[in-house]
Design a protein around this motif. Sequence first.
Motif, short mmCIF file in Angstrom:
data_model
loop_
_atom_site.label_atom_id
_atom_site.label_comp_id
_atom_site.label_asym_id
_atom_site.label_seq_id
_atom_site.Cartn_x
_atom_site.Cartn_y
_atom_site.Cartn_z
N GLU A 18 -11.29 -13.42 10.24
CA GLU A 18 -10.77 -13.37 8.88
C GLU A 18 -11.76 -12.71 7.93
O GLU A 18 -11.36 -11.94 7.04
CB GLU A 18 -10.43 -14.78 8.40
CG GLU A 18 -9.22 -15.38 9.13
CD GLU A 18 -9.03 -16.85 8.86
OE1 GLU A 18 -7.90 -17.34 9.07
OE2 GLU A 18 -9.99 -17.53 8.44
N ARG A 19 -13.04 -12.99 8.11
CA ARG A 19 -14.04 -12.32 7.26
C ARG A 19 -14.03 -10.81 7.47
O ARG A 19 -14.29 -10.05 6.54
CB ARG A 19 -15.43 -12.89 7.55
CG ARG A 19 -15.66 -14.28 6.98
CD ARG A 19 -17.13 -14.65 7.02
NE ARG A 19 -17.62 -14.75 8.38
CZ ARG A 19 -17.63 -15.87 9.10
NH1 ARG A 19 -17.16 -17.00 8.56
NH2 ARG A 19 -18.09 -15.90 10.33
N SER A 52 -11.08 -9.10 5.14
CA SER A 52 -11.05 -9.78 3.84
C SER A 52 -10.04 -9.16 2.88
O SER A 52 -9.62 -9.81 1.92
CB SER A 52 -12.44 -9.76 3.20
OG SER A 52 -12.89 -8.42 3.03
N GLU A 53 -9.62 -7.92 3.14
CA GLU A 53 -8.63 -7.28 2.28
C GLU A 53 -7.20 -7.44 2.82
O GLU A 53 -6.26 -6.87 2.27
CB GLU A 53 -8.96 -5.79 2.11
CG GLU A 53 -10.29 -5.57 1.39
CD GLU A 53 -10.59 -4.11 1.17
OE1 GLU A 53 -9.81 -3.25 1.64
OE2 GLU A 53 -11.60 -3.82 0.51
N HIS A 54 -7.06 -8.18 3.90
CA HIS A 54 -5.75 -8.56 4.45
C HIS A 54 -4.95 -7.35 4.91
O HIS A 54 -3.72 -7.36 4.86
CB HIS A 54 -4.93 -9.35 3.41
CG HIS A 54 -5.66 -10.51 2.80
ND1 HIS A 54 -5.10 -11.28 1.79
CD2 HIS A 54 -6.89 -11.05 3.03
CE1 HIS A 54 -5.96 -12.22 1.43
NE2 HIS A 54 -7.05 -12.09 2.17
N THR A 96 -7.31 -15.48 2.33
CA THR A 96 -8.20 -15.03 3.40
C THR A 96 -8.40 -16.09 4.46
O THR A 96 -8.35 -15.81 5.66
CB THR A 96 -9.56 -14.60 2.81
OG1 THR A 96 -9.35 -13.60 1.83
CG2 THR A 96 -10.48 -14.06 3.91
N HIS A 97 -8.66 -17.34 4.04
CA HIS A 97 -8.93 -18.44 4.96
C HIS A 97 -8.02 -19.61 4.66
O HIS A 97 -7.62 -19.83 3.51
CB HIS A 97 -10.39 -18.91 4.83
CG HIS A 97 -11.41 -17.85 5.04
ND1 HIS A 97 -11.65 -17.26 6.26
CD2 HIS A 97 -12.28 -17.27 4.16
CE1 HIS A 97 -12.63 -16.37 6.13
NE2 HIS A 97 -13.02 -16.36 4.89
#
Length: 256
Positions: free
Chosen positions: A229-230, A233-235, A243-244
Amino acid sequence: MSTYVDNRHPSTEVDKYREGVKIETAEQGAPGRVTEDRIRVLPNAVLVLDGVTSRTRPPDRNGGWYASKLADELARLLNDTDPLTDLLAQAITNLVAEHDLVPGDSPSATASMVRWNADTIDALVLCDTPVVAFGQSTRVLEDTRLEDLRPDPDILRWKNEPGGYWVAEADPVAGRQALTATWRRDETRSVIALTDGVSCGVSEYGLFAWEDLEQLPLGEVLDRIREAERGDSEHRRWPRYKTHDDQAIARISFSA
């Protein structure tokens, strides 16, 4: 550093329900916030709930509060014989009476339950908190009704409505809309119950197969999801609205 908890309950306990059973749990909140996921470990059952985040509710009546209250009430009501759907419906009814909850204007939670005896394993899933059983085959009990409605921009109009999706809130009818399964214990090695902050590693990100979650250290599973996920971060790789998410998983091994 990860904040997961790995709680092991050895099979040496004298409780008859725990003989030959090992229960592991791991959980951590989304960075910068207190988790609204809840796990309850009982003598012959495990409950996993995901409080639904709301930006409009006060902290003392948010999804985490409701998930805690519902988990406590289910733990109080749980017995060996009543259908899990009846127990969930009764727990919701009791919370409505105790806290004056109003359908459509109350905090809510998803829920999964796993209960076992010497012969069988019962499972319940309401909304996106799946349960997966492993044996000669992998059996997935998941409620996709919310996910199926995701394209609707006004998805909340379908909450706890016929033809829509169901979640534990202030209408006991939702409890009886939960999905259930029963498996033979002698054909089941282990069962996992997990919130969508963990199941996304299988169903959305493709980081794992379900079978991986039977074997991997649970803390490693949580950390690998966070790392992925990190990195997005901009999906862009995995479109999502945050994000999380909070993470919670329980693994019950019946061949310990």
